[in-house]
Enzyme design. Structure first.
Site, PDB file in Angstrom:
ATOM      1  N   ASN A  47       0.832  -1.197   0.000  1.00 46.73           N
ATOM      2  CA  ASN A  47       0.000   0.000   0.000  1.00 46.73           C
ATOM      3  C   ASN A  47       0.870   1.251   0.000  1.00 46.73           C
ATOM      4  O   ASN A  47       1.935   1.296   0.602  1.00 46.73           O
ATOM      5  CB  ASN A  47      -1.023   0.000   1.148  1.00 46.73           C
ATOM      6  CG  ASN A  47      -0.445  -0.177   2.529  1.00 46.73           C
ATOM      7  OD1 ASN A  47       0.452  -0.981   2.763  1.00 46.73           O
ATOM      8  ND2 ASN A  47      -0.975   0.571   3.486  1.00 46.73           N
TER       9      ASN A  47
ATOM     10  N   CYS B 184     -10.431  -3.573  -4.078  1.00 44.12           N
ATOM     11  CA  CYS B 184      -9.445  -4.561  -4.533  1.00 44.12           C
ATOM     12  C   CYS B 184     -10.131  -5.823  -5.037  1.00 44.12           C
ATOM     13  O   CYS B 184      -9.700  -6.422  -6.019  1.00 44.12           O
ATOM     14  CB  CYS B 184      -8.467  -4.885  -3.414  1.00 44.12           C
ATOM     15  SG  CYS B 184      -7.323  -3.519  -3.085  1.00 44.12           S
TER      16      CYS B 184
ATOM     17  N   CYS C 277      -4.048   0.576  -2.597  1.00 44.39           N
ATOM     18  CA  CYS C 277      -3.876  -0.645  -1.807  1.00 44.39           C
ATOM     19  C   CYS C 277      -2.807  -1.549  -2.419  1.00 44.39           C
ATOM     20  O   CYS C 277      -2.516  -1.478  -3.610  1.00 44.39           O
ATOM     21  CB  CYS C 277      -5.196  -1.417  -1.746  1.00 44.39           C
ATOM     22  SG  CYS C 277      -6.542  -0.540  -0.946  1.00 44.39           S
TER      23      CYS C 277
ATOM     24  N   GLU D 178      -2.920  -4.785  -3.014  1.00 45.46           N
ATOM     25  CA  GLU D 178      -3.439  -5.742  -3.989  1.00 45.46           C
ATOM     26  C   GLU D 178      -3.552  -5.111  -5.372  1.00 45.46           C
ATOM     27  O   GLU D 178      -3.155  -5.704  -6.377  1.00 45.46           O
ATOM     28  CB  GLU D 178      -4.821  -6.262  -3.561  1.00 45.46           C
ATOM     29  CG  GLU D 178      -4.808  -6.995  -2.238  1.00 45.46           C
ATOM     30  CD  GLU D 178      -5.072  -6.107  -1.022  1.00 45.46           C
ATOM     31  OE1 GLU D 178      -5.644  -6.608  -0.050  1.00 45.46           O
ATOM     32  OE2 GLU D 178      -4.693  -4.913  -1.039  1.00 45.46           O
TER      33      GLU D 178
ATOM     34  N   CYS E 143     -10.017  -5.370   0.439  1.00 50.83           N
ATOM     35  CA  CYS E 143     -11.158  -4.453   0.526  1.00 50.83           C
ATOM     36  C   CYS E 143     -12.046  -4.618  -0.709  1.00 50.83           C
ATOM     37  O   CYS E 143     -11.684  -5.300  -1.667  1.00 50.83           O
ATOM     38  CB  CYS E 143     -10.668  -3.012   0.675  1.00 50.83           C
ATOM     39  SG  CYS E 143      -9.986  -2.306  -0.849  1.00 50.83           S
TER      40      CYS E 143
ATOM     41  N   GLU F 156       0.313   5.273   0.604  1.00 52.35           N
ATOM     42  CA  GLU F 156      -0.606   6.307   1.071  1.00 52.35           C
ATOM     43  C   GLU F 156      -0.165   7.690   0.617  1.00 52.35           C
ATOM     44  O   GLU F 156       0.961   7.888   0.161  1.00 52.35           O
ATOM     45  CB  GLU F 156      -0.712   6.262   2.596  1.00 52.35           C
ATOM     46  CG  GLU F 156      -1.354   4.989   3.094  1.00 52.35           C
ATOM     47  CD  GLU F 156      -1.530   4.931   4.595  1.00 52.35           C
ATOM     48  OE1 GLU F 156      -2.203   4.009   5.042  1.00 52.35           O
ATOM     49  OE2 GLU F 156      -1.000   5.795   5.325  1.00 52.35           O
TER      50      GLU F 156
END
Length: 160
Positions: free
Chosen positions: A62, A115, A73, A75, A112, A64
């Protein structure tokens, strides 16, 4: 009205030592990617590793940003990198691991919703399920034979 019941079947392993050596290797790549995540705001590090049918392992973590929607993210970082670098390769298996800098993550942490949708797109594109293994920083590992188990009513291009 008709009521429809949806069921999902997942495999749950006691810990990483219970999965095959190949999956341990893939999960270790995800763990190493997790350690390099850029998560100064959430303090929640995620790593992903994807095994391709050409033998390559592609990783992501990830990333940010102070403008929160601009982050990505692990993934999706991994899956988009795999799609860009190896557009003809099929994605066979994905390993995901997450840890918090604030608390122990000893429960399996699945991808999530965003993803899941991105993974679904590639499953549909390649017409081949992607096995998904996910865990926290330690503890149980969950295996799904396909993203469809995690997102049974997925949105796909046939409705466009």
């Amino acid at each position: 009205m008709k009521e429809v019941k949806l069921e999902t079947t997942l495999q749950v392993y006691t810990d990483i030592n219970e999965v095959s050596e190949d999956i341990q290797t893939l999960m270790q790549a995800a763990i190493e990617a997790r350690e390099d995540a850029y998560a100064p705001y959430s303090k929640f590090n995620v790593g992903a590793a994807i095994l391709l049918d050409n033998g390559e392992i592609v990783i992501g973590n990830n990333q940010e940003n102070a403008c929160f929607p601009s982050g990505l993210c692990a993934e999706r970082t991994a899956i988009y990198y795999a799609g860009a670098k190896f557009p003809k390769a099929k994605m066979l298996t994905m390993a995901i691991t997450a840890s918090s800098q604030n608390q122990l993550t000893d429960k399996p942490i699945p991808p999530c919703g965003a993803c899941r949708q991105a993974i679904a797109e590639y499953e549909i594109k390649q017409d081949l399920p992607i096995e998904i293994y996910f865990m926290g920083a330690q503890g149980k590992v969950v295996k799904s034979h396909s993203l469809a188990n995690l997102l049974p009513l997925l949105f796909e291009s046939s409705v466009l």
